[in-house]
Write a protein that holds these residues in place. Structure first.
Motif, PDB file in Angstrom:
ATOM      1  N   ILE A   1      38.909  40.020  46.135  1.00 14.24           N
ATOM      2  CA  ILE A   1      40.309  39.657  45.834  1.00 14.24           C
ATOM      3  C   ILE A   1      40.404  38.191  45.418  1.00 14.24           C
ATOM      4  CG2 ILE A   1      42.584  39.343  46.887  1.00 14.24           C
ATOM      5  CD1 ILE A   1      41.976  41.862  48.570  1.00 14.24           C
ATOM      6  N   VAL A   2      39.699  37.319  46.138  1.00 14.85           N
ATOM      7  CA  VAL A   2      39.718  35.891  45.802  1.00 14.85           C
ATOM      8  C   VAL A   2      39.151  35.663  44.407  1.00 14.85           C
ATOM      9  CG1 VAL A   2      38.701  33.664  46.415  1.00 14.85           C
ATOM     10  CG2 VAL A   2      39.686  35.101  48.178  1.00 14.85           C
ATOM     11  N   ARG A   3      38.049  36.353  44.087  1.00 14.26           N
ATOM     12  CA  ARG A   3      37.453  36.188  42.757  1.00 14.26           C
ATOM     13  C   ARG A   3      38.387  36.686  41.660  1.00 14.26           C
ATOM     14  NH1 ARG A   3      31.302  37.875  44.303  1.00 14.26           N
ATOM     15  NH2 ARG A   3      30.708  35.828  45.121  1.00 14.26           N
ATOM     16  N   GLN A   4      39.085  37.796  41.901  1.00 12.58           N
ATOM     17  CA  GLN A   4      40.033  38.312  40.912  1.00 12.58           C
ATOM     18  C   GLN A   4      41.182  37.324  40.690  1.00 12.58           C
ATOM     19  OE1 GLN A   4      41.219  42.081  42.508  1.00 12.58           O
ATOM     20  NE2 GLN A   4      39.372  43.159  41.789  1.00 12.58           N
ATOM     21  N   LYS A   5      41.688  36.739  41.775  1.00 10.48           N
ATOM     22  CA  LYS A   5      42.796  35.787  41.635  1.00 10.48           C
ATOM     23  C   LYS A   5      42.347  34.501  40.936  1.00 10.48           C
ATOM     24  CE  LYS A   5      45.667  37.645  45.178  1.00 10.48           C
ATOM     25  NZ  LYS A   5      46.880  37.428  45.878  1.00 10.48           N
TER      26      LYS A   5
ATOM     27  N   ALA B   1      42.161  35.345  37.281  1.00 10.93           N
ATOM     28  CA  ALA B   1      43.504  35.418  36.692  1.00 10.93           C
ATOM     29  C   ALA B   1      44.071  34.021  36.462  1.00 10.93           C
ATOM     30  CB  ALA B   1      44.428  36.221  37.604  1.00 10.93           C
ATOM     31  N   ALA B   2      43.856  33.105  37.421  1.00 12.49           N
ATOM     32  CA  ALA B   2      44.350  31.735  37.258  1.00 12.49           C
ATOM     33  C   ALA B   2      43.633  31.032  36.115  1.00 12.49           C
ATOM     34  CB  ALA B   2      44.169  30.954  38.560  1.00 12.49           C
ATOM     35  N   GLN B   3      42.327  31.234  35.999  1.00 12.97           N
ATOM     36  CA  GLN B   3      41.584  30.612  34.895  1.00 12.97           C
ATOM     37  C   GLN B   3      42.037  31.152  33.556  1.00 12.97           C
ATOM     38  OE1 GLN B   3      37.535  31.417  35.993  1.00 12.97           O
ATOM     39  NE2 GLN B   3      37.406  29.632  37.343  1.00 12.97           N
ATOM     40  N   ASP B   4      42.262  32.461  33.467  1.00 14.27           N
ATOM     41  CA  ASP B   4      42.731  33.057  32.214  1.00 14.27           C
ATOM     42  C   ASP B   4      44.119  32.531  31.836  1.00 14.27           C
ATOM     43  OD1 ASP B   4      40.392  34.480  32.058  1.00 14.27           O
ATOM     44  OD2 ASP B   4      41.249  36.351  32.835  1.00 14.27           O
ATOM     45  N   ARG B   5      44.996  32.387  32.834  1.00 14.74           N
ATOM     46  CA  ARG B   5      46.337  31.876  32.564  1.00 14.74           C
ATOM     47  C   ARG B   5      46.279  30.435  32.059  1.00 14.74           C
ATOM     48  NH1 ARG B   5      48.319  33.441  36.977  1.00 14.74           N
ATOM     49  NH2 ARG B   5      47.932  31.563  38.194  1.00 14.74           N
ATOM     50  N   GLN B   6      45.459  29.598  32.705  1.00  8.87           N
ATOM     51  CA  GLN B   6      45.332  28.207  32.260  1.00  8.87           C
ATOM     52  C   GLN B   6      44.702  28.125  30.876  1.00  8.87           C
ATOM     53  OE1 GLN B   6      43.167  26.356  35.430  1.00  8.87           O
ATOM     54  NE2 GLN B   6      44.959  26.205  36.741  1.00  8.87           N
ATOM     55  N   LYS B   7      43.747  28.999  30.605  1.00 10.66           N
ATOM     56  CA  LYS B   7      43.094  28.983  29.296  1.00 10.66           C
ATOM     57  C   LYS B   7      44.078  29.398  28.203  1.00 10.66           C
ATOM     58  CE  LYS B   7      39.078  30.799  26.828  1.00 10.66           C
ATOM     59  NZ  LYS B   7      39.710  30.599  25.569  1.00 10.66           N
TER      60      LYS B   7
END
Length: 184
Positions: free
Chosen positions: A41-45, A48-54
């Protein structure tokens, strides 16, 4: 890899890695499975945060490509106490040039042809420090001859001599008075 793994050459013996090492039977499969699920779950979140920032960073960034032979301006980085390209002060231009691109080094760097007066500056720049020069026929700069009076020295320095005092003013502060003079 984790710093522990880089330092000791093996994974840390924490509950995160017990399922891989084979110590699952010692602790209990429920605890290990719960920890593994939390890690997923931590890795998925994080992903998701890295994709959003990118996605936000990609909107602001623009791909810049320069070709050999084009002319570009070079950014003068305003840093306190650092004089680059013999320019200093806040009223000086942000970019100097134009300079011609001699060659491309990779996709993000360009080697420029700099004049002999800038021979001490490295001639390779990142594309983020360059701005495209758009040619304009009215932008032709004419070289004017320097002052030829006898007071011009070897290093192109001269001494200013005031002719007359045009105006005077006194600035009154709490504890002192500062005189100002406007000279011609």
């Amino acid at each position: 890899m984790a710093p522990y793994e880089a330092l000791y050459g093996r994974k840390c013996r924490s509950p995160l890695y017990w399922d891989e090492v084979g110590e699952k039977a010692l602790v209990g499969p429920e605890l290990v499975q719960m920890i593994v699920d939390k890690v997923k779950i931590v890795r998925q979140k994080l992903k998701a945060a890295q994709d959003r920032q990118k996605s936000w960073a990609d909107l602001k960034g623009r791909p810049v490509e320069f070709n050999v032979g084009e002319k570009v301006y070079v950014k003068v980085s305003p840093m306190r106490g650092v004089v680059r390209f013999s320019k200093a002060g806040k009223l000086n231009p942000r970019y100097v040039g134009p300079f011609e691109i001699l060659e491309k080094v990779g996709t993000l760097a360009c080697r420029l042809v700099l004049p002999p007066s800038m021979s001490r500056i490295r001639n390779m720049f990142h594309v983020s420090q360059l701005r495209r020069y758009i040619p304009d026929p009215s932008h032709v700069l004419e070289v004017e001859p320097l002052l030829t009076k006898g007071n011009l020295g070897e290093e192109l320095k001269y001494e200013e001599v005031p002719i007359r005092i045009v105006d005077t003013k006194e600035q009154v502060l709490r504890r002192r008075i500062i005189p100002y003079f406007k000279a011609q």
